[in-house]
Design a protein around this motif. Sequence first.
Motif, mmCIF file in Angstrom:
data_model
loop_
_atom_site.group_PDB
_atom_site.id
_atom_site.type_symbol
_atom_site.label_atom_id
_atom_site.label_comp_id
_atom_site.label_asym_id
_atom_site.label_seq_id
_atom_site.Cartn_x
_atom_site.Cartn_y
_atom_site.Cartn_z
ATOM 1 N N VAL A 166 -44.852 -34.085 -33.710
ATOM 2 C CA VAL A 166 -43.685 -33.581 -33.768
ATOM 3 C C VAL A 166 -42.941 -33.168 -32.589
ATOM 4 O O VAL A 166 -43.252 -33.179 -31.474
ATOM 5 N N LEU A 167 -41.593 -33.497 -32.597
ATOM 6 C CA LEU A 167 -40.699 -33.130 -31.393
ATOM 7 C C LEU A 167 -40.206 -32.081 -31.506
ATOM 8 O O LEU A 167 -39.742 -31.527 -32.545
ATOM 9 N N ALA A 168 -40.170 -31.291 -30.515
ATOM 10 C CA ALA A 168 -39.421 -29.779 -30.439
ATOM 11 C C ALA A 168 -38.523 -29.806 -29.394
ATOM 12 O O ALA A 168 -39.238 -29.406 -28.227
ATOM 13 N N GLY A 169 -37.495 -29.941 -29.174
ATOM 14 C CA GLY A 169 -36.578 -30.034 -28.065
ATOM 15 C C GLY A 169 -37.005 -31.090 -27.072
ATOM 16 O O GLY A 169 -37.099 -32.280 -27.402
ATOM 17 N N ASP A 170 -37.552 -30.626 -25.879
ATOM 18 C CA ASP A 170 -37.891 -31.429 -24.869
ATOM 19 C C ASP A 170 -39.434 -31.427 -24.747
ATOM 20 O O ASP A 170 -40.103 -31.722 -23.679
ATOM 21 N N ARG A 171 -40.121 -31.167 -25.701
ATOM 22 C CA ARG A 171 -41.501 -31.101 -25.737
ATOM 23 C C ARG A 171 -42.000 -31.975 -27.227
ATOM 24 O O ARG A 171 -41.296 -32.232 -28.042
ATOM 25 N N VAL A 172 -43.194 -32.481 -26.797
ATOM 26 C CA VAL A 172 -43.759 -33.328 -27.923
ATOM 27 C C VAL A 172 -45.097 -32.603 -28.395
ATOM 28 O O VAL A 172 -46.002 -32.373 -27.435
ATOM 29 N N LEU A 173 -45.355 -32.246 -29.816
ATOM 30 C CA LEU A 173 -46.760 -31.843 -30.176
ATOM 31 C C LEU A 173 -47.427 -32.734 -30.653
ATOM 32 O O LEU A 173 -46.820 -33.543 -31.613
ATOM 33 N N VAL A 174 -48.744 -32.955 -30.287
ATOM 34 C CA VAL A 174 -49.508 -33.882 -30.979
ATOM 35 C C VAL A 174 -50.898 -33.497 -31.152
ATOM 36 O O VAL A 174 -51.290 -32.253 -30.557
ATOM 37 N N LEU A 175 -51.418 -33.489 -32.496
ATOM 38 C CA LEU A 175 -52.743 -32.967 -33.181
ATOM 39 C C LEU A 175 -53.682 -34.212 -33.391
ATOM 40 O O LEU A 175 -53.482 -34.665 -34.824
ATOM 41 N N PRO A 176 -54.371 -34.861 -32.707
ATOM 42 C CA PRO A 176 -55.253 -35.900 -32.925
ATOM 43 C C PRO A 176 -56.372 -35.532 -33.721
ATOM 44 O O PRO A 176 -56.747 -34.384 -33.645
ATOM 45 N N GLN A 177 -57.074 -36.587 -34.205
ATOM 46 C CA GLN A 177 -58.262 -36.234 -34.937
ATOM 47 C C GLN A 177 -59.301 -35.754 -34.230
ATOM 48 O O GLN A 177 -60.062 -35.003 -34.230
ATOM 49 N N THR A 178 -59.555 -36.496 -32.787
ATOM 50 C CA THR A 178 -60.254 -36.052 -31.748
ATOM 51 C C THR A 178 -59.552 -36.612 -30.591
ATOM 52 O O THR A 178 -58.932 -37.511 -30.490
ATOM 53 N N PRO A 179 -59.673 -35.827 -29.426
ATOM 54 C CA PRO A 179 -60.530 -34.576 -29.467
ATOM 55 C C PRO A 179 -59.911 -33.364 -30.095
ATOM 56 O O PRO A 179 -58.762 -33.639 -30.465
ATOM 57 N N HIS A 180 -60.688 -32.250 -30.254
ATOM 58 C CA HIS A 180 -60.023 -31.172 -31.083
ATOM 59 C C HIS A 180 -59.123 -30.455 -30.357
ATOM 60 O O HIS A 180 -59.503 -29.046 -29.774
ATOM 61 N N SER A 235 -51.967 -30.699 -28.242
ATOM 62 C CA SER A 235 -51.331 -30.950 -26.858
ATOM 63 C C SER A 235 -49.898 -30.657 -27.188
ATOM 64 O O SER A 235 -49.249 -31.231 -27.946
ATOM 65 N N CYS A 236 -49.402 -30.147 -26.054
ATOM 66 C CA CYS A 236 -47.875 -29.844 -25.902
ATOM 67 C C CYS A 236 -47.520 -30.953 -24.442
ATOM 68 O O CYS A 236 -48.052 -30.718 -23.458
ATOM 69 N N ILE A 237 -46.662 -31.856 -24.816
ATOM 70 C CA ILE A 237 -46.539 -32.785 -23.696
ATOM 71 C C ILE A 237 -45.058 -32.816 -23.445
ATOM 72 O O ILE A 237 -44.061 -32.477 -24.449
ATOM 73 N N TRP A 244 -49.449 -27.809 -22.029
ATOM 74 C CA TRP A 244 -50.732 -27.015 -22.328
ATOM 75 C C TRP A 244 -51.213 -27.562 -23.271
ATOM 76 O O TRP A 244 -50.823 -28.484 -23.968
ATOM 77 N N SER A 245 -52.585 -27.160 -23.469
ATOM 78 C CA SER A 245 -53.324 -27.632 -24.631
ATOM 79 C C SER A 245 -54.141 -26.546 -25.154
ATOM 80 O O SER A 245 -54.515 -25.475 -24.538
ATOM 81 N N ALA A 246 -54.439 -26.609 -26.645
ATOM 82 C CA ALA A 246 -55.163 -25.354 -27.123
ATOM 83 C C ALA A 246 -56.178 -25.962 -27.979
ATOM 84 O O ALA A 246 -56.005 -26.953 -28.669
ATOM 85 N N LEU A 261 -49.001 -20.365 -33.077
ATOM 86 C CA LEU A 261 -49.014 -20.512 -31.550
ATOM 87 C C LEU A 261 -47.665 -20.393 -30.902
ATOM 88 O O LEU A 261 -46.679 -20.963 -31.277
ATOM 89 N N ASP A 262 -47.617 -19.876 -29.735
ATOM 90 C CA ASP A 262 -46.357 -19.876 -28.870
ATOM 91 C C ASP A 262 -46.074 -21.336 -28.298
ATOM 92 O O ASP A 262 -46.789 -21.859 -27.625
ATOM 93 N N LEU A 263 -44.851 -21.803 -28.758
ATOM 94 C CA LEU A 263 -44.376 -23.042 -28.237
ATOM 95 C C LEU A 263 -44.274 -23.152 -26.573
ATOM 96 O O LEU A 263 -44.764 -24.154 -26.103
ATOM 97 N N ALA A 264 -44.016 -22.097 -25.969
ATOM 98 C CA ALA A 264 -43.869 -21.987 -24.475
ATOM 99 C C ALA A 264 -45.297 -22.341 -23.782
ATOM 100 O O ALA A 264 -45.386 -22.967 -22.938
ATOM 101 N N ASP A 265 -46.427 -21.621 -24.207
ATOM 102 C CA ASP A 265 -47.480 -21.484 -23.427
ATOM 103 C C ASP A 265 -49.009 -22.021 -24.289
ATOM 104 O O ASP A 265 -50.036 -21.930 -23.744
ATOM 105 N N GLY A 266 -48.644 -21.987 -25.640
ATOM 106 C CA GLY A 266 -49.817 -22.333 -26.709
ATOM 107 C C GLY A 266 -50.647 -20.840 -26.854
ATOM 108 O O GLY A 266 -51.734 -21.173 -27.436
ATOM 109 N N GLY A 267 -50.052 -19.717 -26.469
ATOM 110 C CA GLY A 267 -50.691 -18.560 -26.876
ATOM 111 C C GLY A 267 -50.976 -18.378 -28.389
ATOM 112 O O GLY A 267 -49.976 -18.594 -29.094
ATOM 113 N N VAL A 268 -52.042 -17.740 -28.784
ATOM 114 C CA VAL A 268 -52.120 -17.724 -29.955
ATOM 115 C C VAL A 268 -51.462 -16.235 -30.706
ATOM 116 O O VAL A 268 -51.834 -15.259 -30.087
#
Length: 334
Positions: free
Chosen positions: A60-74, A77-79, A88-90, A120-127
Amino acid sequence: MIATVLWERTLHQRGGGSVFVVGPDCVVLHERHTRLVCLERADGAVRWDVPLGSWPRGLVLAGDRVLVLPQTPHLLSCIDLRTGASLWSATTPRWTGNLTVHDDTVVTGGWRGYTPMSGLDLADGGVRWTTPSPVTSVRTLAWNGGVLTGSGHEAVLLDPADGSELARWRLPDPLAGPDAKVFVAVGAERVVAVCEGWSLVTFGLGADEPARLGSYDRFWEVGQIHGSVWMLRSGGGVLAVDPADGTSRWSVAADRQILADPLRYADGLLVADANGGIRRLAPDGRTLAGCSLRGRRLDALADAADGSLFFAAKGTFGAFTLTPEARPDRQDTP
């Protein structure tokens, strides 16, 4: 109509609509089974190339960030979209699926009932919140101030900030399975849901109860275009229906399976088949012109706000343009 490829990149894997997203000036895609790459839209040049892991369950794109959820590793990631740097990664539970971003909250989980849902917080990945136990959710959708989820006969709109319930609907038919696109927004206050038995149900924030639009021949993808809800029929072709009452608006026959979702193009739309054929259609489904991206087994088409066109195919991804076919000058007979 002539299709001209502007640039093309080898993926070393199958393409598909789930492995790329189009941004304002770039495209982010999964390739080589373990990499995430950002390409400049203008010429396909690599902006950045980072390790990812196996096939993504969410991108998913969110402004100037990319969120990605791979099968592995668990890891979620926010890029940084500009540089490819990890912001950040969670850590996520195994089998985490579903990924939706609403404003400043990232919502994950609930795929097949394996995991809880979390915000999760988009800024820092906090739950910000997590459900106390695993829940079952169809593919989620950011819609009307919340995140739409559900399973069985229930559709639920969650507040992304804290996970609380904003609205709930009891549907006349159970929602379809967890892997297909289930919710289609058809306006600010209405949604069409794909349910079991190849039926469509409409519901929204007004006082009306959810209503069945109808049951249809087997289809495998659904979406919205020019105010109609379209279905890619399993036997080939496209059917578009009125989202208010389910009546047919137009249909397109096909002698081979149409694989690419219909795209807006000019005042009409485009459809494509697996063998690279592309048809330009009028808003009422009439074929206006056709062409081919020869030698390519198409999986998906995509566009951008400025009308740029892209394709994903077996082993490649690229950008292309469409131009009217030149007509020979008419010769006057003496």
